[in-house]
Design a protein around this motif. Sequence first.
Motif, PDB file in Angstrom:
ATOM      1  N   GLY A  51     -38.491  10.863 -38.847  1.00  0.00           N
ATOM      2  CA  GLY A  51     -37.607  11.633 -37.975  1.00  0.00           C
ATOM      3  C   GLY A  51     -38.366  11.988 -36.702  1.00  0.00           C
ATOM      4  O   GLY A  51     -39.473  11.507 -36.460  1.00  0.00           O
ATOM      5  N   LYS A  52     -37.764  12.833 -35.888  1.00  0.00           N
ATOM      6  CA  LYS A  52     -38.409  13.231 -34.616  1.00  0.00           C
ATOM      7  C   LYS A  52     -38.111  14.699 -34.337  1.00  0.00           C
ATOM      8  O   LYS A  52     -37.174  15.277 -34.895  1.00  0.00           O
ATOM      9  N   ILE A  53     -38.938  15.266 -33.493  1.00  0.00           N
ATOM     10  CA  ILE A  53     -38.628  16.616 -33.026  1.00  0.00           C
ATOM     11  C   ILE A  53     -38.990  16.716 -31.543  1.00  0.00           C
ATOM     12  O   ILE A  53     -40.005  16.174 -31.114  1.00  0.00           O
TER      13      ILE A  53
ATOM     14  N   GLU B  86     -35.186  18.475 -24.645  1.00  0.00           N
ATOM     15  CA  GLU B  86     -33.858  18.067 -25.115  1.00  0.00           C
ATOM     16  C   GLU B  86     -32.813  18.436 -24.060  1.00  0.00           C
ATOM     17  O   GLU B  86     -33.004  19.372 -23.283  1.00  0.00           O
ATOM     18  N   HIS B  87     -31.759  17.709 -24.029  1.00  0.00           N
ATOM     19  CA  HIS B  87     -30.647  17.833 -23.073  1.00  0.00           C
ATOM     20  C   HIS B  87     -31.045  17.439 -21.643  1.00  0.00           C
ATOM     21  O   HIS B  87     -30.391  16.573 -21.062  1.00  0.00           O
ATOM     22  N   SER B  88     -32.123  18.025 -21.097  1.00  0.00           N
ATOM     23  CA  SER B  88     -32.489  17.649 -19.719  1.00  0.00           C
ATOM     24  C   SER B  88     -32.867  16.167 -19.665  1.00  0.00           C
ATOM     25  O   SER B  88     -32.711  15.524 -18.623  1.00  0.00           O
ATOM     26  N   VAL B  89     -33.322  15.615 -20.797  1.00  0.00           N
ATOM     27  CA  VAL B  89     -33.710  14.204 -20.849  1.00  0.00           C
ATOM     28  C   VAL B  89     -32.503  13.285 -20.602  1.00  0.00           C
ATOM     29  O   VAL B  89     -32.632  12.187 -20.073  1.00  0.00           O
ATOM     30  N   VAL B  90     -31.312  13.779 -20.928  1.00  0.00           N
ATOM     31  CA  VAL B  90     -30.088  13.005 -20.690  1.00  0.00           C
ATOM     32  C   VAL B  90     -29.857  12.849 -19.177  1.00  0.00           C
ATOM     33  O   VAL B  90     -29.228  11.911 -18.714  1.00  0.00           O
TER      34      VAL B  90
ATOM     35  N   THR C 223     -23.558   9.179 -25.165  1.00  0.00           N
ATOM     36  CA  THR C 223     -24.439   8.786 -24.057  1.00  0.00           C
ATOM     37  C   THR C 223     -25.887   9.210 -24.357  1.00  0.00           C
ATOM     38  O   THR C 223     -26.406  10.135 -23.724  1.00  0.00           O
ATOM     39  N   PRO C 224     -26.526   8.562 -25.323  1.00  0.00           N
ATOM     40  CA  PRO C 224     -27.895   8.989 -25.673  1.00  0.00           C
ATOM     41  C   PRO C 224     -28.890   8.675 -24.557  1.00  0.00           C
ATOM     42  O   PRO C 224     -28.670   7.746 -23.774  1.00  0.00           O
ATOM     43  N   SER C 225     -29.975   9.438 -24.539  1.00  0.00           N
ATOM     44  CA  SER C 225     -31.026   9.157 -23.550  1.00  0.00           C
ATOM     45  C   SER C 225     -31.897   8.003 -24.017  1.00  0.00           C
ATOM     46  O   SER C 225     -32.542   7.345 -23.214  1.00  0.00           O
ATOM     47  N   GLY C 226     -31.972   7.808 -25.332  1.00  0.00           N
ATOM     48  CA  GLY C 226     -32.876   6.791 -25.886  1.00  0.00           C
ATOM     49  C   GLY C 226     -34.174   7.406 -26.396  1.00  0.00           C
ATOM     50  O   GLY C 226     -35.005   6.710 -26.983  1.00  0.00           O
ATOM     51  N   GLY C 227     -34.353   8.707 -26.164  1.00  0.00           N
ATOM     52  CA  GLY C 227     -35.589   9.368 -26.592  1.00  0.00           C
ATOM     53  C   GLY C 227     -35.717   9.432 -28.111  1.00  0.00           C
ATOM     54  O   GLY C 227     -36.795   9.191 -28.671  1.00  0.00           O
ATOM     55  N   ASP C 228     -34.620   9.760 -28.779  1.00  0.00           N
ATOM     56  CA  ASP C 228     -34.685   9.936 -30.240  1.00  0.00           C
ATOM     57  C   ASP C 228     -35.101   8.633 -30.919  1.00  0.00           C
ATOM     58  O   ASP C 228     -36.030   8.599 -31.740  1.00  0.00           O
ATOM     59  N   ASN C 229     -34.392   7.529 -30.589  1.00  0.00           N
ATOM     60  CA  ASN C 229     -34.716   6.267 -31.263  1.00  0.00           C
ATOM     61  C   ASN C 229     -36.127   5.797 -30.905  1.00  0.00           C
ATOM     62  O   ASN C 229     -36.841   5.234 -31.745  1.00  0.00           O
TER      63      ASN C 229
ATOM     64  N   CYS D 195     -33.770  22.765 -31.746  1.00  0.00           N
ATOM     65  CA  CYS D 195     -34.253  21.439 -31.355  1.00  0.00           C
ATOM     66  C   CYS D 195     -33.129  20.424 -31.272  1.00  0.00           C
ATOM     67  O   CYS D 195     -32.121  20.546 -31.958  1.00  0.00           O
ATOM     68  N   GLY D 196     -33.341  19.402 -30.459  1.00  0.00           N
ATOM     69  CA  GLY D 196     -32.364  18.317 -30.354  1.00  0.00           C
ATOM     70  C   GLY D 196     -31.128  18.804 -29.638  1.00  0.00           C
ATOM     71  O   GLY D 196     -31.207  19.466 -28.606  1.00  0.00           O
ATOM     72  N   ALA D 197     -29.966  18.521 -30.214  1.00  0.00           N
ATOM     73  CA  ALA D 197     -28.731  18.943 -29.549  1.00  0.00           C
ATOM     74  C   ALA D 197     -28.533  20.456 -29.625  1.00  0.00           C
ATOM     75  O   ALA D 197     -27.734  21.028 -28.896  1.00  0.00           O
TER      76      ALA D 197
HETATM   77  C1  MEV Z   1     -30.672  14.988 -29.289  1.00  0.00           C
HETATM   78  O1  MEV Z   1     -31.588  14.866 -30.361  1.00  0.00           O
HETATM   79  C2  MEV Z   1     -31.396  15.102 -27.983  1.00  0.00           C
HETATM   80  C3  MEV Z   1     -30.499  15.203 -26.757  1.00  0.00           C
HETATM   81  O2  MEV Z   1     -31.362  15.367 -25.630  1.00  0.00           O
HETATM   82  C4  MEV Z   1     -29.622  13.996 -26.573  1.00  0.00           C
HETATM   83  C5  MEV Z   1     -30.386  12.744 -26.163  1.00  0.00           C
HETATM   84  O3  MEV Z   1     -31.520  12.799 -25.722  1.00  0.00           O
HETATM   85  O4  MEV Z   1     -29.761  11.665 -26.305  1.00  0.00           O
HETATM   86  C6  MEV Z   1     -29.606  16.438 -26.819  1.00  0.00           C
END
Ligand code: MEV
Length: 338
Positions: free
Chosen positions: A8-10, A15-19, A161-167, A292-294
């Motif tokens: 997983g990731k943390i 988060e959010h601003s990365v979008v 619309t993911p940023s791609g950071g999580d994957n 964290c995350g969303a």
């Molecule tokens: C979700 O884990 C993280 C967000 O920044 C969305 C994203 O990066 O795709 C909320």
Amino acid sequence: MIKIRVPGKIHLVGEHSVVYGEPAIIAALDRHVSVEIRTASAIFINGKEFDIDETKRFSQRIEELWQRCMKNCDFSELSSIMKSDNNFIRASAGYMLDSLQPEEGVKIDIKSDIPRGAGMGSSAAISVAIVASFSSLFKNEFNRQKINSAAFELERFLHGTPSGGDNSACCFGGFLWFRKGENSIEMKNLGTKDSGIFDNFIVANTGIPKLSTCELVQNVRRTDPSIRDPVIKDLGKITSLMKEALEEGDSKRIVNLINRTWDNLSKLGLSTPNADSLISKIRKAGGAAKLCGACGGGTLLAYHEDVDMIRKLVNEAGYQPARIKLGVEGVTTETVSP
Ligand code: MEV
């Protein structure tokens, strides 16, 4: 038979601003999705059977729906269909069948100890696991760059619309400096001063978020830009400052920056009463915490130099504190004889 394991990731910050194109620091963590995959006459997902062609068609329908949602800037319909875990896995399997065109189906068994929809990257880890397992099985290929690109496509089905950071974090592992549209950079020199800072983080689950990641990201997109834009900018600045603080092992700055992150995320309406009450106790005790995350519930990440004290405090507030190991290895594969 092939086994795939994905962490997983943390988000430490971003988060959010990365979008919106700001950088984030994301760590792979020691909670995992494990997949076993082998060829079969149809598609079996955790024991449930689906027709091969119907699985491909399902995925194509989801792709069309994504295109429509994107055009209308409204992902509500996609989000509601994807609330069932099987739909996401089915659409993802169909996507891989379409792209690899194998002559057989698969039996795929997926186990996970990453809490679902709680900010720890459960869907990203599943996306990476599905791509890695299908390409290992049908193409005998295990290329992390390629796995990551396809996993991003699957993430769209769930996150809009993911940023791609999580994957990226789940695929490559370690600590990542991530900016949308750029190659992620592994941050190898974090904590090298033997500061032990990464032992000072704990997590606690504050309850399942009412809204999905897709809905929470959509809500932020709909926030008045005069409120949202300065918050996003400041979160971006915080990420750069956090990089220095983590490299230097500067606990005091880490505390300030996590708390400043949370103040910003709260302004975007991503808090919950439970989280606010726990976070204010942690702050009073000299520590720092954020969702964290969303956000909107889910995983709380807390930091304190005296981590046992924070653990006690979280416990007293009625939550289960848990240790985490950050910066673990990304996706791995193993071929096992049947
Ligand atoms: C979700 O884990 C993280 C967000 O920044 C969305 C994203 O990066 O795709 C909320």
